[in-house]
Design an enzyme around this catalytic site. Structure first.
Site, PDB file in Angstrom:
ATOM      1  N   PHE A 199       0.817  -1.210   0.000  1.00  0.00           N
ATOM      2  CA  PHE A 199       0.000   0.000   0.000  1.00  0.00           C
ATOM      3  C   PHE A 199       0.852   1.262   0.000  1.00  0.00           C
ATOM      4  O   PHE A 199       0.421   2.302  -0.502  1.00  0.00           O
ATOM      5  CB  PHE A 199      -0.984  -0.016   1.166  1.00  0.00           C
ATOM      6  CG  PHE A 199      -2.021  -1.105   1.048  1.00  0.00           C
ATOM      7  CD1 PHE A 199      -2.580  -1.407  -0.181  1.00  0.00           C
ATOM      8  CD2 PHE A 199      -2.406  -1.848   2.145  1.00  0.00           C
ATOM      9  CE1 PHE A 199      -3.529  -2.415  -0.309  1.00  0.00           C
ATOM     10  CE2 PHE A 199      -3.360  -2.855   2.034  1.00  0.00           C
ATOM     11  CZ  PHE A 199      -3.922  -3.146   0.790  1.00  0.00           C
ATOM     12  N   ASP A 200       2.047   1.209   0.558  1.00  0.00           N
ATOM     13  CA  ASP A 200       2.983   2.323   0.405  1.00  0.00           C
ATOM     14  C   ASP A 200       3.289   2.546  -1.072  1.00  0.00           C
ATOM     15  O   ASP A 200       3.286   3.674  -1.567  1.00  0.00           O
ATOM     16  CB  ASP A 200       4.282   2.045   1.170  1.00  0.00           C
ATOM     17  CG  ASP A 200       4.312   2.678   2.547  1.00  0.00           C
ATOM     18  OD1 ASP A 200       3.801   3.799   2.694  1.00  0.00           O
ATOM     19  OD2 ASP A 200       4.845   2.052   3.474  1.00  0.00           O
TER      20      ASP A 200
END
Length: 415
Positions: A199-200
């Site tokens: 998700f980063d």
């Protein structure tokens, strides 16, 4: 805005102009020379760790001049070890090429003025402090835009600026809170995190998309704007069919190991030697699979003839497929099934993955920098036919470009 001696060279057409912009090579304050699609663009990078630096590295590859503003202690990932390369964190090295670094203590009035001056000249500011964390330093959007109204200001947070503003924005927390971990692992295993801070990375990509869209709007209107992205929203969007499945049907998905909830076969299957992933997305592919395995009758079996029936009857189908696959090893089946145009893959480790990409002509490894200091790096995944990306600078040492950045500030002025 800056004078013509600034590295910021805005070649975007004026709003309403029909003249084609020129794309000459330019030299920025770090000595990079190129004609990438973002050359002449100046980015003030207040990002740290992964999402922000990944975003700005992609933009730097495309030619943007990126000034990485670090604390006196440096980006946290400089200390994230092992693994290392010549004592440096490979985590840090993976997301910080093509940038210059200056260390500034925002608590110090003189350093704070330097940071404000850089932001005031920037086309783009990227930051991933806690919501409004830069406000007390006069580096929030409203303050920067007051003197730099064309700025595109990208804020990256973990959980947005409302009720989640105080939550620390670590990818692992988002994997847990979003539901991803509840989907990762075998049905009877604990929940697992993804092997990458997915998700980063996804949020960094969303930030880059937002920045480019805002630059295009600035090209039309002459105005900058603030864009906001957060890991939680990126997670809910990025889980696509799983979040949509819940919204549209009320289905709460659960861990299925390597299986897919809607199609089958779509998982690793045992062979005579090793596993092979088979990914069948439609009925014609399944018929070809059965022919290649020497079991054509399976495709006519009412239990397996359609995708829906195969999904419902996977427990009956799996042992029949594995019996046929047991006649050969995964390497041989990969060759046979690929020739039959059946989606399949052996399970590689990371090194084998790079070797495979090289073998099929993707040239995944590039040389970053020149001479004895050059480092290998992973190719930017975007290819431009006319304005190629470049890999000029190795990731900077902490505060490595203080003098050229300060010299540039002294030699140029803001309008």
């Amino acid at each position: 805005m800056t004078t013509e001696t600034s590295p910021r060279i805005d070649r975007l057409q004026d709003a309403g102009s029909t003249a084609a912009p020129e794309r000459p090579a330019t030299s920025d304050l770090f000595g990079r020379t190129g004609s990438g699609p973002l050359s002449g663009l100046l980015i003030a990078d207040f990002g740290r760790v992964l999402a922000g630096p990944y975003c700005t590295m992609l933009l730097a590859d495309m030619g943007a001049t990126v000034v990485k503003i670090e604390s006196p202690d440096g980006d946290e990932t400089r200390a994230w070890k092992p693994p290392v390369r010549d004592g440096q964190s490979t985590y840090y090295l993976s997301i910080n090429r093509n940038k210059g670094s200056i260390a500034l203590d925002l608590q110090d009035p003189d350093d704070r003025l330097i940071a404000q001056d850089i932001a005031g000249r920037a086309d783009v500011v990227v930051e991933n402090f806690k919501p409004n964390g830069l406000g007390r330093f006069g580096l929030d959007y409203d303050t920067v835009a007051a003197t730099n109204p064309r700025v595109v200001y990208a804020s990256i947070t973990g959980f947005g600026t409302a009720g989640g503003a105080s939550l620390p924005g670590y990818d692992l927390l988002v994997q847990a809170l979003s539901g991803l971990m509840s989907l990762t692992g075998a049905p009877d295993s604990p929940a697992y995190r993804s092997g990458v801070a997915v998700f980063d990375v996804m949020t960094g990509l969303h930030a880059a998309i937002g920045i480019l869209a805002a630059l295009q709007e600035r090209h039309r209107s002459g105005r900058g704007q603030r864009i906001e992205v957060n890991l939680m929203s990126s997670a809910l969007s990025g889980m696509v069919n799983q979040t949509a499945g819940y919204l549209l049907s009320g289905n709460v998905p659960s861990r299925l190991g390597n299986e897919h909830p809607s199609i089958y076969p779509y998982e690793p299957l045992a062979t005579g030697e090793g596993d092979i992933v088979i990914a069948i997305g439609n009925d014609p592919q399944f018929r070809r699979l059965c022919q290649a395995l020497g079991t054509p009758a399976l495709s006519d079996d009412a239990r397996f003839a359609t995708a829906h029936q195969r999904s419902l009857n996977r427990e009956e189908l799996r042992p029949l497929l594995q019996e046929a696959l047991g006649k050969h090893g995964s390497a041989e089946w990969f060759e046979v099934l690929t020739k039959a145009q059946i989606p399949c893959a052996p399970i590689n480790d990371v090194g084998q993955g790079l070797e495979f990409a090289e073998r099929i002509g993707l040239n995944p490894v590039v040389e970053v920098g020149e001479g004895g200091d050059a480092l290998p790096g992973i190719r930017n995944p975007i290819t431009f036919s006319e304005t190629p990306v470049s890999y000029d600078l190795i990731p900077p040492d902490h505060d490595a470009h203080r003098e050229p950045i300060l010299a540039w500030l002294r030699s140029t002025s803001r309008d």
